[in-house]
Design an enzyme around this catalytic site. Structure first.
Site, PDB file in Angstrom:
ATOM      1  N   HIS A 135       0.850  -1.196   0.000  1.00  0.00           N
ATOM      2  CA  HIS A 135       0.000   0.000   0.000  1.00  0.00           C
ATOM      3  C   HIS A 135       0.878   1.235   0.000  1.00  0.00           C
ATOM      4  O   HIS A 135       2.111   1.130   0.089  1.00  0.00           O
ATOM      5  CB  HIS A 135      -0.975  -0.002   1.187  1.00  0.00           C
ATOM      6  CG  HIS A 135      -0.328   0.060   2.536  1.00  0.00           C
ATOM      7  ND1 HIS A 135       0.569  -0.882   2.992  1.00  0.00           N
ATOM      8  CD2 HIS A 135      -0.448   0.960   3.555  1.00  0.00           C
ATOM      9  CE1 HIS A 135       0.955  -0.574   4.224  1.00  0.00           C
ATOM     10  NE2 HIS A 135       0.355   0.542   4.586  1.00  0.00           N
ATOM     11  N   HIS A 190       1.280   3.888   2.011  1.00  0.00           N
ATOM     12  CA  HIS A 190       1.765   4.652   3.158  1.00  0.00           C
ATOM     13  C   HIS A 190       3.282   4.769   3.050  1.00  0.00           C
ATOM     14  O   HIS A 190       3.958   3.834   2.616  1.00  0.00           O
ATOM     15  CB  HIS A 190       1.357   3.973   4.471  1.00  0.00           C
ATOM     16  CG  HIS A 190      -0.083   4.211   4.817  1.00  0.00           C
ATOM     17  ND1 HIS A 190      -0.781   3.447   5.723  1.00  0.00           N
ATOM     18  CD2 HIS A 190      -0.960   5.155   4.367  1.00  0.00           C
ATOM     19  CE1 HIS A 190      -2.024   3.902   5.820  1.00  0.00           C
ATOM     20  NE2 HIS A 190      -2.158   4.929   5.005  1.00  0.00           N
ATOM     21  N   ASP A 196       5.921   4.667   4.858  1.00  0.00           N
ATOM     22  CA  ASP A 196       6.920   3.735   5.390  1.00  0.00           C
ATOM     23  C   ASP A 196       7.107   2.500   4.499  1.00  0.00           C
ATOM     24  O   ASP A 196       8.111   1.813   4.612  1.00  0.00           O
ATOM     25  CB  ASP A 196       6.588   3.324   6.844  1.00  0.00           C
ATOM     26  CG  ASP A 196       5.163   2.829   7.037  1.00  0.00           C
ATOM     27  OD1 ASP A 196       4.294   3.164   6.209  1.00  0.00           O
ATOM     28  OD2 ASP A 196       4.901   2.108   8.025  1.00  0.00           O
ATOM     29  N   HIS A 197       6.162   2.259   3.587  1.00  0.00           N
ATOM     30  CA  HIS A 197       6.264   1.083   2.708  1.00  0.00           C
ATOM     31  C   HIS A 197       6.826   1.406   1.325  1.00  0.00           C
ATOM     32  O   HIS A 197       7.091   0.488   0.554  1.00  0.00           O
ATOM     33  CB  HIS A 197       4.889   0.409   2.565  1.00  0.00           C
ATOM     34  CG  HIS A 197       4.419  -0.205   3.853  1.00  0.00           C
ATOM     35  ND1 HIS A 197       4.340  -1.564   4.037  1.00  0.00           N
ATOM     36  CD2 HIS A 197       4.059   0.350   5.035  1.00  0.00           C
ATOM     37  CE1 HIS A 197       3.917  -1.811   5.273  1.00  0.00           C
ATOM     38  NE2 HIS A 197       3.736  -0.671   5.900  1.00  0.00           N
ATOM     39  N   HIS A 220      -6.862  -2.640   5.964  1.00  0.00           N
ATOM     40  CA  HIS A 220      -6.082  -1.567   6.552  1.00  0.00           C
ATOM     41  C   HIS A 220      -6.823  -0.243   6.334  1.00  0.00           C
ATOM     42  O   HIS A 220      -7.853  -0.211   5.671  1.00  0.00           O
ATOM     43  CB  HIS A 220      -4.690  -1.566   5.910  1.00  0.00           C
ATOM     44  CG  HIS A 220      -3.686  -0.725   6.624  1.00  0.00           C
ATOM     45  ND1 HIS A 220      -3.494  -0.775   7.982  1.00  0.00           N
ATOM     46  CD2 HIS A 220      -2.788   0.212   6.168  1.00  0.00           C
ATOM     47  CE1 HIS A 220      -2.532   0.075   8.328  1.00  0.00           C
ATOM     48  NE2 HIS A 220      -2.097   0.685   7.247  1.00  0.00           N
ATOM     49  N   ASP A 238       0.271  -3.979   5.914  1.00  0.00           N
ATOM     50  CA  ASP A 238      -0.402  -3.770   7.184  1.00  0.00           C
ATOM     51  C   ASP A 238      -1.837  -4.299   7.097  1.00  0.00           C
ATOM     52  O   ASP A 238      -2.514  -4.097   6.092  1.00  0.00           O
ATOM     53  CB  ASP A 238      -0.445  -2.279   7.476  1.00  0.00           C
ATOM     54  CG  ASP A 238       0.954  -1.670   7.558  1.00  0.00           C
ATOM     55  OD1 ASP A 238       1.953  -2.374   7.527  1.00  0.00           O
ATOM     56  OD2 ASP A 238       1.044  -0.438   7.624  1.00  0.00           O
ATOM     57  N   HIS A 278       6.484  -5.713  11.196  1.00  0.00           N
ATOM     58  CA  HIS A 278       5.923  -4.364  11.376  1.00  0.00           C
ATOM     59  C   HIS A 278       5.755  -4.078  12.868  1.00  0.00           C
ATOM     60  O   HIS A 278       4.729  -3.547  13.316  1.00  0.00           O
ATOM     61  CB  HIS A 278       4.579  -4.239  10.641  1.00  0.00           C
ATOM     62  CG  HIS A 278       4.236  -2.812  10.274  1.00  0.00           C
ATOM     63  ND1 HIS A 278       3.760  -1.907  11.174  1.00  0.00           N
ATOM     64  CD2 HIS A 278       4.308  -2.147   9.102  1.00  0.00           C
ATOM     65  CE1 HIS A 278       3.534  -0.736  10.566  1.00  0.00           C
ATOM     66  NE2 HIS A 278       3.874  -0.861   9.315  1.00  0.00           N
TER      67      HIS A 278
END
Lengths: 305, 305
Positions: free
Chosen positions: B62, B64, B66-67, B139, B210, B268
């Site tokens: 996805h 976000h 941090d990914h 998520h 996530d 995570h």
């Protein structure tokens, strides 16, 4: 004021296990200034035990990926730290589009005030005795060099002189030290200059990468205590340095010598180099006070006395 | 085929000195598959001694930060490695806009063919015995779980059976093993099934972060040899996990148990946890074959015999 410089990333173009992408921090007492923000900079700040919460200003030299890919992640992480003070982000034209563009693509909001400043040169930050100036370097895209400059400090108070002039110890000393003339009990007026030594130089740190060796960088770096300069290639690769708009270590040393810098730190080293010594040796032929930057290297820049 | 899984980043949201942002590699003989690409992933690939040049496919869960903040830097660095094979980048709707948007903002060109695939689920990669499937997780934004699935392999050749049937050793063995019926010198016809054991299971590795614990993830992870699952919080923080659309380690263990997975890797992890043992203990109450992921942890997934 303690001024400490910390190399966070001494590599360039691609990171290696020993050289992160470009970033440098300068800590001035409780304030932190960041110059460039390659991928991984937030982790390097942690490794250097520098507190992100103290970040006052992020100065970006140019918009090539290796200098800015760490910015979105750092700005996101800062959102986890309570902060009311605005964060200044400055850089060449386009820095707002990059910063805002990546923020939009990642769909995050700042949790603190952010001030963007696009500039082609001039003063970008001024607070108390510190200011940061920017000036164009010479790279394949528009690139800024930065100077962090400490204001001159008043000279020392010459206590023997004050005694000789019969100035009573106490509050009058303080007024003279703060630059005011005072009238003595006997009616004489004493100017501060009579009891103060000459003003003491402020410190100057110049960050200039990516750049070819350039006359305007020499002018801008004049008298720097520390010059951090592009030294991507060894002297045998002069043509490659020219073609790629970078400098050799010897060219960087020539810039430092002509600028009469106190010391030179070579940075943005090509990933082809494993050993620092041959690079340092080449540069020291021209400018003895040369060091090859290493990640997490710390340099204290002492006050002038 | 050797299948090896390497955790590159076992943290989430913010990186720490011991847990990088999310990324996981699966090496299948000479091919490398990457799942998520948090900031610093290219360095983690180097640390794990995985060759970036072998990257076949990057699967993003996805969008976000941090990914995905490591993606632009990785794609730039790949430009320094000679490559003709296309690189597949797949992810949820929006992955093309992010990838192309950051590329445009940074002004770089790919030096190799890139294929973008936006999907809401289904097969995203199929080559020889390997395929990758995607399916929605649960998520706060649309997120994909991924399964790397190896095709069933033919059963073993039962040599004793072949001898019992009087099949002469030599080329006939090979034809039977490749699935063809053969006619013997005496006129009898032998079907491959007569001399081959039952087909051997292929391996299945599922990456799901996530996500909240979800029925659809259980279905998707059914029979996985290794399930890598969101385990951001300990069991005391169930409410927080729910609110933030993540899972507790116990919820992840319940998913693994219900999916009848072979083993569970919790990933995570929140940056608040320093010690793995208490988290592992909680999860093992529900699913004994649980491990808390650590950066650079390697897991060999053995072939079924």
């Amino acid at each position: 004021m303690v001024i400490k410089l910390v190399i966070l990333g001494s590599g360039g173009t691609v990171p290696t296990l020993s050289r992160n992408l470009p970033a440098m921090a300068i800590q001035c007492d409780g304030l932190l200034f960041l110059f460039d923000c390659g991928e991984g900079t937030q982790l390097q700040l942690m490794r250097a035990r520098l507190s992100m919460g103290k970040l006052e200003c992020i100065c970006i030299s140019h918009l090539h990926g290796d200098h800015v890919t760490g910015l979105p992640g750092l700005l996101m992480t800062l959102g986890q730290i309570p902060r009311e003070r605005p964060l200044l982000i400055c850089g060449p034209p386009g820095i707002t589009e990059y910063t805002e563009g990546t923020r939009r693509l990642l769909g995050f909001q700042y949790q603190y005030p952010v001030e963007m400043l696009e500039t082609s040169g001039g003063v970008v930050y001024q607070e108390g005795p510190l200011r940061i100036e920017a000036a164009p370097a010479e790279h394949s895209c528009f690139t800024l060099a930065y100077a962090l400059i400490e204001a001159e400090r008043p000279g020392r108070f010459l206590i023997e002189e004050a005694e000789r002039l019969g100035i009573p110890a106490g509050p009058l000393y303080g007024r003279l030290q703060s630059g005011q003339a005072v009238t003595l009990p006997d009616g004489r007026t004493v100017q501060p200059s009579a009891v103060m030594g000459p003003p003491r130089r402020g410190r100057k740190i110049v960050y200039a990468t990516d750049t070819r060796p350039a006359e305007r960088v020499i002018q801008f770096a004049r008298g720097a205590d520390v010059l951090i300069h592009d030294g991507m290639f060894d002297d045998d690769l002069k043509d490659q340095a020219q073609m790629k708009w970078h400098s050799t270590v010897v060219q960087a040393a020539q810039v430092a010598r002509q600028a009469q810098a106190g010391r030179l730190l070579l940075t943005h080293l090509s990933s082809r180099y494993y050993a620092d010594a041959p690079l340092a040796e080449q540069a020291r032929q021209v400018f003895p006070a040369t060091t090859v930057a290493r990640d997490l290297m710390e340099i204290d820049v002492p006050m002038y006395k």
